[in-house]
Design a protein around this motif. Sequence first.
Motif, mmCIF file in Angstrom:
data_model
loop_
_atom_site.group_PDB
_atom_site.id
_atom_site.type_symbol
_atom_site.label_atom_id
_atom_site.label_comp_id
_atom_site.label_asym_id
_atom_site.label_seq_id
_atom_site.Cartn_x
_atom_site.Cartn_y
_atom_site.Cartn_z
ATOM 1 N N GLU A 1 0.828 -1.208 0.000
ATOM 2 C CA GLU A 1 0.000 0.000 0.000
ATOM 3 C C GLU A 1 0.862 1.258 0.000
ATOM 4 N N VAL A 2 1.924 1.255 0.793
ATOM 5 C CA VAL A 2 2.835 2.403 0.827
ATOM 6 C C VAL A 2 3.535 2.565 -0.518
ATOM 7 N N ALA A 3 3.938 1.444 -1.127
ATOM 8 C CA ALA A 3 4.597 1.503 -2.435
ATOM 9 C C ALA A 3 3.663 2.076 -3.494
ATOM 10 N N LYS A 4 2.382 1.764 -3.428
ATOM 11 C CA LYS A 4 1.413 2.330 -4.379
ATOM 12 C C LYS A 4 1.351 3.846 -4.247
ATOM 13 N N ILE A 5 1.329 4.316 -3.004
ATOM 14 C CA ILE A 5 1.286 5.764 -2.778
ATOM 15 C C ILE A 5 2.530 6.431 -3.353
ATOM 16 N N GLU A 6 3.681 5.844 -3.099
ATOM 17 C CA GLU A 6 4.928 6.441 -3.579
ATOM 18 C C GLU A 6 5.034 6.361 -5.096
ATOM 19 N N ARG A 7 4.560 5.271 -5.666
ATOM 20 C CA ARG A 7 4.615 5.135 -7.128
ATOM 21 C C ARG A 7 3.698 6.159 -7.783
ATOM 22 N N ALA A 8 2.507 6.356 -7.193
ATOM 23 C CA ALA A 8 1.577 7.350 -7.743
ATOM 24 C C ALA A 8 2.146 8.754 -7.624
ATOM 25 N N ALA A 9 2.854 9.025 -6.509
ATOM 26 C CA ALA A 9 3.454 10.350 -6.319
ATOM 27 C C ALA A 9 4.596 10.589 -7.308
ATOM 28 N N SER A 10 5.353 9.531 -7.606
ATOM 29 C CA SER A 10 6.483 9.685 -8.527
ATOM 30 C C SER A 10 6.031 9.868 -9.967
ATOM 31 N N GLU A 11 4.827 9.385 -10.291
ATOM 32 C CA GLU A 11 4.318 9.506 -11.658
ATOM 33 C C GLU A 11 3.653 10.847 -11.913
ATOM 34 N N GLU A 12 3.366 11.637 -10.861
ATOM 35 C CA GLU A 12 2.750 12.947 -11.035
ATOM 36 C C GLU A 12 3.775 13.927 -11.586
ATOM 37 N N PRO A 13 3.430 14.671 -12.631
ATOM 38 C CA PRO A 13 4.383 15.651 -13.182
ATOM 39 C C PRO A 13 4.558 16.827 -12.247
ATOM 40 N N GLU A 14 5.753 17.329 -12.130
ATOM 41 C CA GLU A 14 6.047 18.483 -11.291
ATOM 42 C C GLU A 14 5.877 19.747 -12.125
ATOM 43 N N ALA A 15 4.830 20.512 -11.813
ATOM 44 C CA ALA A 15 4.515 21.701 -12.604
ATOM 45 C C ALA A 15 5.524 22.812 -12.394
ATOM 46 N N ALA A 16 6.154 22.861 -11.236
ATOM 47 C CA ALA A 16 7.052 23.969 -10.913
ATOM 48 C C ALA A 16 8.356 23.897 -11.698
ATOM 49 N N GLU A 17 8.783 22.710 -12.070
ATOM 50 C CA GLU A 17 10.080 22.556 -12.736
ATOM 51 C C GLU A 17 9.868 22.331 -14.221
#
Length: 431
Positions: A285-301
Motif C-alpha cells: 500500500e505504501v509503495a502504491k502511494i509512492e509510485r503514484a506520487a512519482s508519476e505525477e508531473p512536477e509543474a514547478a520545474e
Amino acid sequence: MSLLSFTAQWIDSQFNLQHATLQAQNFRGSHTADRVREAIEGMLNSWGIDKPRVHVILRDNARNMVKAMDDLEVKSVGCVSHTLQLAVHEGLLSQRSVIDALATARKIVGHFKHSPLAYSRLEDIQKDLKMDVKRLQQDVQVRWNSSLYMLQSILEQKRALSVYAADYSLPATLTANQWTLMEKTAEVLAPFEELKRDVSNPTASAADVIPAITALKRVLSREKTTDQGVRTMKSTLLEAVETRFAEVEEEPLYSIATLVDPRYKDRFFTKSDNMRLATDNLILEVAKIERAASEEPEAAEPMRKTPRQEASSSLGSVLDEILEENQLEARSVSTSADVQVQTYLSEKTRPRKSNPLHYWKDNSSRFPSLAAVATRFLCAPCTSVDSERLFSAVSNVLDEKRNRLSPDRVEILIFLKKKLHLIVKPESESE
C-alpha cells in the motif's frame, strides 16, 4: 417505516475524523439484494461519489446485504457488534438451562413493569433494606447485552426480591440453581460487554478489532476459577468466537488498520504468518502511494531535454534496457516503502488511551506515504451502531402525534438534526 441509512466517514487533511449522515431513505417493498444494490448505487450517484473512491462499506451480516455489496463491486465488511451477538448466542444464550433462567427472569421483570403497585412495594422494600432505589431492566431478546443488563439488575436486587416474594406473589420464582447460573452467566459475559463498549465508541475504528478479539480470546482461555460451570461456559464461548472471527487477522482492512495504529502496530497478531502477510500488504500500500506520487508531473520545474543517446539496432538490447529501468524503479519504491514501514514498526507503541490521529499529524513529515495509508484505513468504523442510533432518532421525529409526515420530509428533518452543527456555526465562530 423501513429505512436504509447512508453515512460517510473520513479523515481530513488536518487528521481530524469527520462524519456525515447523508441520507436516511425510505425503503419500501422487498429487501432483495438487487433492490439494495440499486438503492445504494443511487445514493452514491446522487452525491457524486465514484465507486473507486469508496474505501469500504460497513454493512450488517444479512445475506442480502452481502450479495448487494458483491454485485455493486465495492469492498464491504460486516458489523463486528452483530458478529459478536451471533457468537454469544451460539456459545451461551442458546443453551437450554440459560434460556429457561432468562425466561423466568423476564417474567419477574415484566411483573413489575406492568404493575405500578408492585413497583411501589418493591421500592419500599429497597428503602427498608437501605438499598439504592433502582428499577429492574427488561431485555430485548435479539440483543445479548440487554439480557446481561437484566441479569445484573435482578442479581443486584436479589435480597429485595426475596423479601417481596415472601409477602406477595410473583408470576415465577428462580430456583437456587438458576440464581447461581445467572451469576455465572453475568460473570462470563462481562468481558463481552466491555468489548462491545470499546468497539461501539464513536472514535473506534477498524484498527480496534484485532486487538479486542485477541484480548477477548485470552480472557476466555484463562482458567482463573475452579468452577467447572464457568469453565465450560468460557470454552463454548471461546469456540464460538474463534469460529465467527476466524479470518479477522487475514482481512486486509483490519490487519493494515491495526498496523498503522501507533497504539497496536504488530503486537496483537496471534499468528506470525498473518503478521507477515499484513506487513507485506502494508508495504504494498505504501509503495502504491509512492509510485503514484512519482508519476505525477512536477509543474514547478520545466521539462529539460535529455541527452540524445545512440540508438541500438538490437531489439533484444532495448527490451533488456526497458526491463532494467522498470526493475530499478520498482526496487527503489519498494525499498523506500519497506524502510518507512520497518522504521515505524520498530518504534515503541503509544499509550492505549491516546489518539492515533494525533500521532500521524505530528509524524506525517517523517512517514508521508505511511500517513496517507493511515488516513484511508483508520477512518473505517467497525460497527453499525451509528445507523442504529439514527433509526432511534427517527422514532422521535415520526411518532403517533406526527404520523402523516412524508418519507421525504422525515429524511430532511433527520438530515438537519444530524448535521445542524455543521450548517449553523456557533455565535463565537461566526463573529
